[in-house]
Design a protein around this motif. Structure first.
Motif, mmCIF file in Angstrom:
data_model
loop_
_atom_site.group_PDB
_atom_site.id
_atom_site.type_symbol
_atom_site.label_atom_id
_atom_site.label_comp_id
_atom_site.label_asym_id
_atom_site.label_seq_id
_atom_site.Cartn_x
_atom_site.Cartn_y
_atom_site.Cartn_z
ATOM 1 N N SER A 73 0.665 -1.381 -0.137
ATOM 2 C CA SER A 73 -0.070 0.021 0.044
ATOM 3 C C SER A 73 1.031 1.363 -0.172
ATOM 4 O O SER A 73 0.607 2.524 -0.348
ATOM 5 C CB SER A 73 -0.975 -0.109 1.285
ATOM 6 N N GLY A 74 2.120 1.257 0.671
ATOM 7 C CA GLY A 74 3.089 2.269 0.872
ATOM 8 C C GLY A 74 2.244 3.511 1.611
ATOM 9 O O GLY A 74 2.896 4.545 1.603
ATOM 10 N N GLY A 124 -7.200 -16.930 4.310
ATOM 11 C CA GLY A 124 -7.917 -15.698 3.374
ATOM 12 C C GLY A 124 -6.712 -14.798 3.052
ATOM 13 O O GLY A 124 -6.648 -14.239 1.882
ATOM 14 N N ILE A 125 -5.869 -14.317 4.037
ATOM 15 C CA ILE A 125 -4.809 -13.415 3.793
ATOM 16 C C ILE A 125 -3.631 -13.953 2.999
ATOM 17 O O ILE A 125 -3.245 -13.203 2.107
ATOM 18 C CB ILE A 125 -4.225 -12.962 5.238
ATOM 19 N N ALA A 126 -3.502 -15.168 3.193
ATOM 20 C CA ALA A 126 -2.437 -15.845 2.153
ATOM 21 C C ALA A 126 -2.913 -15.887 0.841
ATOM 22 O O ALA A 126 -2.388 -15.589 -0.115
ATOM 23 C CB ALA A 126 -2.225 -17.114 2.717
ATOM 24 N N LEU A 127 -4.069 -16.377 0.453
ATOM 25 C CA LEU A 127 -4.556 -16.556 -0.793
ATOM 26 C C LEU A 127 -5.025 -15.332 -1.545
ATOM 27 O O LEU A 127 -4.665 -15.176 -2.690
ATOM 28 C CB LEU A 127 -6.064 -17.373 -0.568
ATOM 29 N N ALA A 128 -5.210 -14.091 -0.802
ATOM 30 C CA ALA A 128 -5.575 -12.841 -1.313
ATOM 31 C C ALA A 128 -4.150 -12.495 -1.937
ATOM 32 O O ALA A 128 -3.963 -11.990 -3.042
ATOM 33 C CB ALA A 128 -6.072 -12.016 -0.284
ATOM 34 N N GLY A 129 -3.149 -12.945 -1.317
ATOM 35 C CA GLY A 129 -1.712 -12.311 -1.793
ATOM 36 C C GLY A 129 -1.502 -13.025 -3.157
ATOM 37 O O GLY A 129 -0.622 -12.348 -4.001
ATOM 38 N N TRP A 130 -1.801 -14.290 -3.197
ATOM 39 C CA TRP A 130 -1.509 -15.157 -4.415
ATOM 40 C C TRP A 130 -2.433 -14.624 -5.588
ATOM 41 O O TRP A 130 -2.053 -14.862 -6.864
ATOM 42 C CB TRP A 130 -1.668 -16.523 -4.037
ATOM 43 N N ARG A 152 -6.264 -6.460 -3.570
ATOM 44 C CA ARG A 152 -5.528 -7.149 -2.587
ATOM 45 C C ARG A 152 -5.347 -6.519 -1.194
ATOM 46 O O ARG A 152 -5.779 -7.213 -0.264
ATOM 47 C CB ARG A 152 -3.855 -7.476 -2.989
ATOM 48 N N VAL A 153 -5.234 -5.307 -1.333
ATOM 49 C CA VAL A 153 -5.068 -4.655 0.119
ATOM 50 C C VAL A 153 -6.552 -4.524 0.643
ATOM 51 O O VAL A 153 -6.658 -4.771 1.956
ATOM 52 C CB VAL A 153 -4.894 -3.051 -0.194
ATOM 53 N N ALA A 154 -7.657 -4.341 -0.129
ATOM 54 C CA ALA A 154 -9.150 -4.602 0.369
ATOM 55 C C ALA A 154 -9.383 -5.723 1.035
ATOM 56 O O ALA A 154 -9.877 -5.914 2.170
ATOM 57 C CB ALA A 154 -9.971 -4.120 -0.713
ATOM 58 N N ALA A 155 -8.934 -6.962 0.260
ATOM 59 C CA ALA A 155 -9.380 -8.312 0.798
ATOM 60 C C ALA A 155 -8.619 -8.479 1.969
ATOM 61 O O ALA A 155 -9.191 -9.115 2.954
ATOM 62 C CB ALA A 155 -8.850 -9.308 -0.524
ATOM 63 N N ILE A 156 -7.185 -8.015 1.928
ATOM 64 C CA ILE A 156 -6.584 -8.144 3.369
ATOM 65 C C ILE A 156 -7.149 -7.694 4.632
ATOM 66 O O ILE A 156 -7.266 -8.287 5.622
ATOM 67 C CB ILE A 156 -5.206 -8.187 3.134
#
Length: 460
Positions: A73-74, A124-130, A152-156
């Motif tokens: 996200s920065g 879920g956090i892991a799968l969102a990254g992939w 990705r940011v929104a899902a995490i």
């Protein structure tokens, strides 16, 4: 635990019994069951805690998840928002968890559901990254302009909220389980050894995750790989507890109450014991000090740079100190009560924060992260164990919920405010605010919180 119930809210656990005349016999049978099954239940709690704490440390340590959110996200504000969402999930869910178990003679089924869903959030956090892109997507809002988001940011962020919700609920349930099957004189050493061995595994895994998973971007996303390991470890711990634990039926339980009514009971629980009320306020102040926690690692990056090797090394320092210190905290707490553990932990937390702010070479920073890991592990053990020793057994689920909710309220606002403060005023201001909260918590602990174990013995 004090086995006396607060009638009329308490009913016999065995509705077929002959009333209060049988209560001493039921109490004796309950105690006999606990001691007869202690070895099996001790092992089950040990394996669950060791494997579960290993995985949860990788998610909750102030290294991997804050660094990952900042990398994709920065933004310090997004890091703070993520931690705030995780904590807001824990505001109401402990009360919900307490109302679902306080009237039940067996709470393990609820533990499996709540614990399982918390673990699914890590997955879920892991799968969102992939599988989710990180490129910004623009959504038109008509005359209101545009909404820009990174999927990705929104899902995490969503999964962090889910994680907080079910972690808050499972905190009540698993604390209740430990209180039911582990005698008060054995809880400190159980937590010491399970946290120490779990911390040793987590520290080693954190170091190698930084070097081998994240630097090498293993399987396309080293952070996702790390979180998948956390998911499997925590799931294995839950399976071990389900397999081994033999849960007794308590002699008495509360009658089932409505969620709204139990919230209204909060002031009564606090008024009944002024020391407990001061303890809850101490928890809130100490939790407010976590305003700085997500930014420790980002602060280090701003001073000396941050690569996978440094991230792994400081994760090792934090988790390794957590590991070693747990043995000290557990045995000290069993011997003296956990008020002293809480006192020393707050002092160590203050010293480590000052060191981190003052010296900016890798050596002092490593020592500071050791101090932070040891201090925060001591705080967590003391807070979670002391709460089991106030008041009556039948009020225990709601007492745990009160403390968890109070902590979550302050922990929710802290990271979000800290992120905004870091963006606008810098990290030193955030750390200074943290030190102020810690000093107030220390003062209140010294003045108003009595050791509950000593107070109970004096009342006998």
């Amino acid at each position: 635990m004090d086995a006396k119930a607060d009638a009329p809210d308490v009913a016999p656990a065995d509705s077929q019994g002959s009333g209060d005349d049988d209560l001493p016999a039921r109490e004796a049978a309950y105690e006999k069951f606990v001691w007869d099954n202690l070895r099996r239940n001790y092992l089950g709690n040990y394996l669950h805690g060791m494997l579960g704490m290993t995985g949860f440390r990788l998610v909750n340590a102030p290294t991997f998840l804050p660094a990952y959110l900042f990398a994709i996200s920065g933004s310090n504000a997004i890091v703070g928002l993520g931690l705030a969402l995780q904590q807001v999930g824990g505001v109401i869910s402990p009360i919900f968890g307490a109302t679902k178990i306080e009237h039940r003679t067996k709470v393990m089924p609820a533990a499996l559901w709540m614990g399982g869903l918390a673990r699914m959030a890590i997955l879920g956090i892991a799968l969102a990254g992939w599988f989710l892109p990180n490129d910004p997507i623009r959504y038109s809002l008509g005359p209101l302009g545009e909404w820009i988001t990174r999927p990705r940011v929104a899902a995490i962020l969503g999964f962090m909220l889910m994680f907080g919700i079910f972690m808050g609920a499972q905190r009540v349930v698993f604390s209740m389980l430990m209180a039911k099957v582990i005698p008060i004189s054995r809880r400190g050493r159980l937590q010491a050894w399970r946290n120490a061995t779990g911390g040793l595994i987590a520290a080693a895994l954190a170091y190698f995750a930084g070097r081998w998973f994240i630097d090498a971007n293993l399987f396309g996303n080293g952070y996702s790989t790390t979180f998948v390991f956390a998911f499997f470890l925590t799931s294995a711990g839950l399976w071990a507890l389900q397999l081994l634990l033999k849960e007794p039926e308590p002699p008495t339980t509360r009658e089932q109450g409505r969620f709204r009514d139990r919230i209204h009971d909060f002031p009564r629980l606090i008024r009944q014991d002024k020391s407990y009320g001061a303890f809850v306020l101490t928890q809130m102040l100490a939790t407010s000090a976590r305003i700085a926690t997500p930014f420790y690692i980002i602060y280090v990056g701003s001073k000396i740079g941050l690569d996978g090797k440094t991230l792994g090394l400081l994760s090792l320092a934090y988790l390794g100190a957590d590991t070693v210190s747990n043995l000290v905290w557990g045995y000290l707490g069993d011997k003296t009560g956990f008020r002293l553990v809480l006192l020393v932990s707050l002092l160590g937390w203050i010293a480590a924060t000052v060191l981190l702010m003052s010296l900016h070479d890798i050596g002092p920073i490593f020592i500071a992260f050791c101090g932070l890991g040891a201090a925060q592990s001591g705080y967590m053990m003391a807070a979670q164990t002391m709460i089991l020793e106030f008041g009556s057994r039948d009020e225990l689920p709601m007492r745990i919920a009160v403390s968890a909710t109070a902590e979550s309220i302050t922990a929710t606002a802290g990271p979000l405010i800290g992120g905004l403060m870091a963006e606008a005023l810098g990290y030193n201001v955030v750390f200074g605010a943290s030190l102020g909260f810690l000093a107030l918590a220390l003062l209140l602990l010294l003045v108003a919180v009595k050791e509950p174990r000593t107070a109970r013995l004096q009342a006998l």
